[in-house]
Design a protein around this motif. Structure first.
Motif, PDB file in Angstrom:
ATOM      1  N   GLY A 282       0.784  -1.225   0.000  1.00 58.21           N
ATOM      2  CA  GLY A 282       0.000   0.000   0.000  1.00 58.21           C
ATOM      3  C   GLY A 282       0.817   1.276   0.000  1.00 58.21           C
ATOM      4  N   VAL A 283       2.148   1.198  -0.068  1.00 60.14           N
ATOM      5  CA  VAL A 283       2.960   2.411  -0.053  1.00 60.14           C
ATOM      6  C   VAL A 283       2.921   3.087  -1.428  1.00 60.14           C
ATOM      7  CG1 VAL A 283       4.476   1.494   1.729  1.00 60.14           C
ATOM      8  CG2 VAL A 283       5.099   1.222  -0.673  1.00 60.14           C
ATOM      9  N   ARG A 417       0.035  -5.482  12.892  1.00 51.92           N
ATOM     10  CA  ARG A 417       0.393  -4.189  12.289  1.00 51.92           C
ATOM     11  C   ARG A 417      -0.317  -4.062  10.947  1.00 51.92           C
ATOM     12  NH1 ARG A 417       5.081  -6.079  14.386  1.00 51.92           N
ATOM     13  NH2 ARG A 417       5.780  -6.886  12.376  1.00 51.92           N
ATOM     14  N   VAL A 418      -1.033  -2.959  10.781  1.00 51.22           N
ATOM     15  CA  VAL A 418      -1.845  -2.733   9.585  1.00 51.22           C
ATOM     16  C   VAL A 418      -1.105  -1.806   8.642  1.00 51.22           C
ATOM     17  CG1 VAL A 418      -4.030  -1.821   8.718  1.00 51.22           C
ATOM     18  CG2 VAL A 418      -3.977  -3.111  10.865  1.00 51.22           C
ATOM     19  N   HIS A 419      -1.068  -2.160   7.360  1.00 50.25           N
ATOM     20  CA  HIS A 419      -0.368  -1.367   6.347  1.00 50.25           C
ATOM     21  C   HIS A 419      -1.318  -1.053   5.186  1.00 50.25           C
ATOM     22  CE1 HIS A 419       3.499  -2.936   8.132  1.00 50.25           C
ATOM     23  NE2 HIS A 419       2.723  -3.996   8.339  1.00 50.25           N
ATOM     24  N   GLY A 420      -1.110   0.117   4.575  1.00 53.49           N
ATOM     25  CA  GLY A 420      -1.809   0.447   3.339  1.00 53.49           C
ATOM     26  C   GLY A 420      -3.249   0.858   3.502  1.00 53.49           C
ATOM     27  N   ALA A 421      -3.599   1.522   4.600  1.00 57.09           N
ATOM     28  CA  ALA A 421      -5.002   1.856   4.849  1.00 57.09           C
ATOM     29  C   ALA A 421      -5.465   3.102   4.112  1.00 57.09           C
ATOM     30  CB  ALA A 421      -5.235   2.040   6.350  1.00 57.09           C
ATOM     31  N   GLY A 424      -6.919   2.073  -1.786  1.00 53.25           N
ATOM     32  CA  GLY A 424      -6.977   0.714  -2.299  1.00 53.25           C
ATOM     33  C   GLY A 424      -8.200  -0.071  -1.873  1.00 53.25           C
ATOM     34  N   LEU A 425      -8.095  -1.386  -2.004  1.00 55.91           N
ATOM     35  CA  LEU A 425      -9.202  -2.303  -1.732  1.00 55.91           C
ATOM     36  C   LEU A 425      -8.819  -3.378  -0.716  1.00 55.91           C
ATOM     37  CD1 LEU A 425     -10.266  -2.913  -5.472  1.00 55.91           C
ATOM     38  CD2 LEU A 425     -11.200  -1.225  -3.885  1.00 55.91           C
ATOM     39  N   HIS A 426      -7.643  -3.255  -0.118  1.00 53.21           N
ATOM     40  CA  HIS A 426      -7.193  -4.285   0.810  1.00 53.21           C
ATOM     41  C   HIS A 426      -6.284  -3.679   1.869  1.00 53.21           C
ATOM     42  CE1 HIS A 426      -3.557  -3.971  -1.686  1.00 53.21           C
ATOM     43  NE2 HIS A 426      -2.921  -4.423  -0.616  1.00 53.21           N
ATOM     44  N   LEU A 427      -6.020  -4.436   2.907  1.00 49.60           N
ATOM     45  CA  LEU A 427      -5.017  -4.110   3.917  1.00 49.60           C
ATOM     46  C   LEU A 427      -3.985  -5.228   3.957  1.00 49.60           C
ATOM     47  CD1 LEU A 427      -7.277  -3.012   6.940  1.00 49.60           C
ATOM     48  CD2 LEU A 427      -6.147  -1.513   5.268  1.00 49.60           C
ATOM     49  N   GLY A 465       2.397 -12.663   7.490  1.00 48.66           N
ATOM     50  CA  GLY A 465       1.324 -11.692   7.348  1.00 48.66           C
ATOM     51  C   GLY A 465       0.198 -12.226   6.490  1.00 48.66           C
ATOM     52  N   LEU A 466      -0.831 -11.414   6.352  1.00 50.44           N
ATOM     53  CA  LEU A 466      -1.993 -11.748   5.552  1.00 50.44           C
ATOM     54  C   LEU A 466      -2.370 -10.542   4.703  1.00 50.44           C
ATOM     55  CD1 LEU A 466      -4.161 -13.409   8.357  1.00 50.44           C
ATOM     56  CD2 LEU A 466      -2.838 -14.618   6.597  1.00 50.44           C
ATOM     57  N   VAL A 467      -2.983 -10.802   3.563  1.00 49.24           N
ATOM     58  CA  VAL A 467      -3.525  -9.749   2.707  1.00 49.24           C
ATOM     59  C   VAL A 467      -5.038  -9.890   2.751  1.00 49.24           C
ATOM     60  CG1 VAL A 467      -3.499  -8.689   0.429  1.00 49.24           C
ATOM     61  CG2 VAL A 467      -1.474  -9.916   1.253  1.00 49.24           C
ATOM     62  N   LEU A 468      -5.712  -8.853   3.250  1.00 50.56           N
ATOM     63  CA  LEU A 468      -7.145  -8.919   3.529  1.00 50.56           C
ATOM     64  C   LEU A 468      -7.900  -7.923   2.661  1.00 50.56           C
ATOM     65  CD1 LEU A 468      -6.974  -8.947   7.450  1.00 50.56           C
ATOM     66  CD2 LEU A 468      -6.937 -10.916   5.907  1.00 50.56           C
ATOM     67  N   GLY A 469      -8.685  -8.414   1.728  1.00 48.36           N
ATOM     68  CA  GLY A 469      -9.555  -7.547   0.948  1.00 48.36           C
ATOM     69  C   GLY A 469     -10.804  -7.206   1.739  1.00 48.36           C
ATOM     70  N   TYR A 470     -11.284  -5.975   1.617  1.00 50.01           N
ATOM     71  CA  TYR A 470     -12.470  -5.573   2.373  1.00 50.01           C
ATOM     72  C   TYR A 470     -13.585  -5.007   1.496  1.00 50.01           C
ATOM     73  CZ  TYR A 470      -9.988  -1.076   1.964  1.00 50.01           C
ATOM     74  OH  TYR A 470      -9.305   0.019   1.500  1.00 50.01           O
ATOM     75  N   ALA A 471     -13.301  -4.611   0.277  1.00 51.29           N
ATOM     76  CA  ALA A 471     -14.273  -3.872  -0.510  1.00 51.29           C
ATOM     77  C   ALA A 471     -15.487  -4.703  -0.894  1.00 51.29           C
ATOM     78  CB  ALA A 471     -13.604  -3.314  -1.766  1.00 51.29           C
ATOM     79  N   ALA A 472     -15.303  -5.988  -1.134  1.00 53.08           N
ATOM     80  CA  ALA A 472     -16.402  -6.833  -1.625  1.00 53.08           C
ATOM     81  C   ALA A 472     -17.149  -7.547  -0.507  1.00 53.08           C
ATOM     82  CB  ALA A 472     -15.857  -7.868  -2.612  1.00 53.08           C
ATOM     83  N   SER A 473     -16.796  -7.301   0.747  1.00 60.21           N
ATOM     84  CA  SER A 473     -17.415  -8.008   1.868  1.00 60.21           C
ATOM     85  C   SER A 473     -18.300  -7.075   2.683  1.00 60.21           C
ATOM     86  CB  SER A 473     -16.342  -8.608   2.791  1.00 60.21           C
ATOM     87  OG  SER A 473     -15.577  -9.580   2.101  1.00 60.21           O
TER      88      SER A 473
END
Length: 489
Positions: A282-283, A417-421, A424-427, A465-473
């Motif tokens: 997300g940078v 730790r959360v990155h890229g907030a 975009g469409l994911h964290l 880490g994990l890549v979590l999409g949030y836009a479609a949920s």
């Protein structure tokens, strides 16, 4: 308007007597405000309605009371009910039907009971197999809010287009794409990405995936068979290039974006970048790195810019595309997959002049040109302002879902730790520790939650880490998904 009507609480609730409070409620679902926590009336009402839909008290096809009627019965502001209905609409459980009212259209999906984590042998071992796996809660990245697809606007534009077509328009078209759509794309890129391009330079492709395939076909004859990639970076893009024989050496990404000094040291003649919103961290590629990249390109390097979700930003200013500064050193690719839906399979590719003839020939040989009708409809949406309105709607919905996901992570996984907030469409979420994130993803899938392990997008070792999409949920699914992850971890 009285002060009581301006907030999300009941009218003068603090002044009601005990007897008044005892009769404040609605016959509908036996809703009683004495059960509601102060200050969270919309949350309470949303949960009650969702529960009634889930257990069948509100069946598919049932109509909810008008917001004004229910608000009067509950003696709350209308905004409380409107907010609850809006949340259920965003979750896909109800739909506004104009004069027909708000109708129940789908019941919530219940998570399966927790089961022991599946053995790793049952977890998909490759990216394509993983994509095909379904789960009750899917937090895969890279998908916008598909429930918000502008069906009515699309149908209106489609009718307009069809009414104006002649029989000859249904024949084979230009392999570069419909001229009217290429003009619309050129204007869209000029307005929103700072890219000045002649419509004749635009090649319409079947998404960024096909753009990468075309480049992998035309670059080797030009002496380019190695394309450096970001690390971490998109596994899908890397695999796409490798399938066509390209080498993809990794170049590290830090808080300033791609480390351009490392790129120069790698000796790679080309690099694939996501500079406006790097996937998955997300940078943003910062100013100093952009200047260093310009010098590298000026010395003969080729940049492939995947501008995959640059329009979705919430807490930062816009970032211009690299193509706007390095026109003859950048192959630029974008699509409507993150604006509308991946199912459309419509994107664009712009290449430097010396590659254009080869790119057009490769597109012609691949499929004779992309489907014309969707291009004409999209051109109408772009030129009429409908696509811009859709983008504004998505930003609001995506921002809210992002906030729900962040709040859930703070509650259930406070050490993450959360990155890229900011866009975009994911964290991206990282953790301390030595555990394998693939094992976490496997266990989460066994609990009904689909997430991508960060290690899949790395070529070098790094923290789990994990890549979590949030836009479609839906917001409720985001909360339940994180709770399930917390139980796994």
């Amino acid at each position: 308007m009285s002060p009581a009507c301006r907030h999300n609480g009941p009218v003068d609730r603090s002044k009601l007597t005990h007897d008044d409070r005892s009769i404040t409620g609605a016959d509908f679902l036996q809703l009683n405000l004495t059960d509601a926590p102060p200050g969270r009336l919309s949350d309470w009402l949303t949960r009650r309605l969702r529960s009634a839909i889930a257990d069948g008290r509100l069946a598919v096809g049932a109509r909810l009371p008008a917001t004004r009627v229910l608000a009067e019965e509950l003696r709350v502001s209308r905004g409380v009910v409107t907010e609850a209905y809006q949340r259920l609409t965003e979750e896909g459980h109800v739909s506004g039907r104009g004069r027909a009212g708000t109708i129940v259209v789908a019941a919530p999906v219940a998570l399966p009971e927790p089961v022991p984590p599946a053995p790793l042998t049952s977890f998909p071992v490759d990216f394509e197999s993983f994509r095909e796996v379904s789960a009750p809660i899917d937090l895969s990245p890279g998908v916008p809010d598909l429930a918000a697809f502008p069906r009515s606007a699309w149908l209106r534009a489609e009718r307009t287009v069809l009414d104006g077509l002649s029989p000859s328009d249904f024949g084979y078209g230009d392999p570069c794409g419909a001229p009217v759509f290429r003009r619309a794309v050129a204007r869209w890129l000029a307005r929103y990405r700072g890219v000045s391009v002649d419509p004749d330079e635009v090649i319409i492709v079947s998404g960024v995936a096909q753009a990468l395939v075309l480049l992998a076909r035309i670059l080797p004859p030009q002496g380019i068979s190695t394309i450096a990639v970001e690390d971490p970076g998109s596994l899908g893009a890397r695999e796409q290039l490798r399938k066509w024989g390209m080498r993809t050496p990794p170049v590290s990404v830090d808080e300033g974006g791609l480390r351009t000094g490392e790129l120069r040291d790698s000796g790679a003649p080309a690099v694939l970048l996501t500079p406006a919103h790097q996937f998955p961290t997300g940078v943003v590629l910062d100013g100093a790195r952009r200047r260093e990249l310009m010098r590298w390109a000026g010395d003969g390097g080729l940049v492939i810019e995947d501008d995959y979700d640059a329009e979705h930003r919430y807490d930062r200013p816009p970032v211009p595309a690299l193509r706007s500064m390095l026109a003859e050193h950048v192959c630029y690719a974008g699509s409507v997959s993150k604006l509308l839906a991946p199912a459309l399979r419509v994107g664009w590719l712009i290449v430097p002049r010396k590659y254009r003839a080869a790119a057009v020939a490769a597109k012609r040989e691949a499929d004779l040109g992309s489907s014309v009708l969707p291009q004409l409809v999209l051109a109408d949406l772009m030129e009429s302002g409908e696509l811009e309105r859709q983008l504004r709607l998505l930003r609001r919905r995506h921002r809210r879902r992002r906030d729900v996901l962040i709040a859930a992570l703070r509650e259930h996984l406070p050490d993450a730790r959360v990155h890229g907030a900011a866009a975009g469409l994911h964290l991206m979420v990282t953790f301390d520790g030595k555990f394998a994130d693939v094992e976490v993803a496997a266990a989460a899938l066994a609990h009904g939650v689909k997430v991508q392990p960060l290690s899949w997008h790395r070529q070098r070792p790094g923290p789990p880490g994990l890549v979590l999409g949030y836009a479609a949920s839906a917001p409720g699914d985001l909360e339940r998904g994180v709770a399930a992850l917390a139980s796994v971890l």
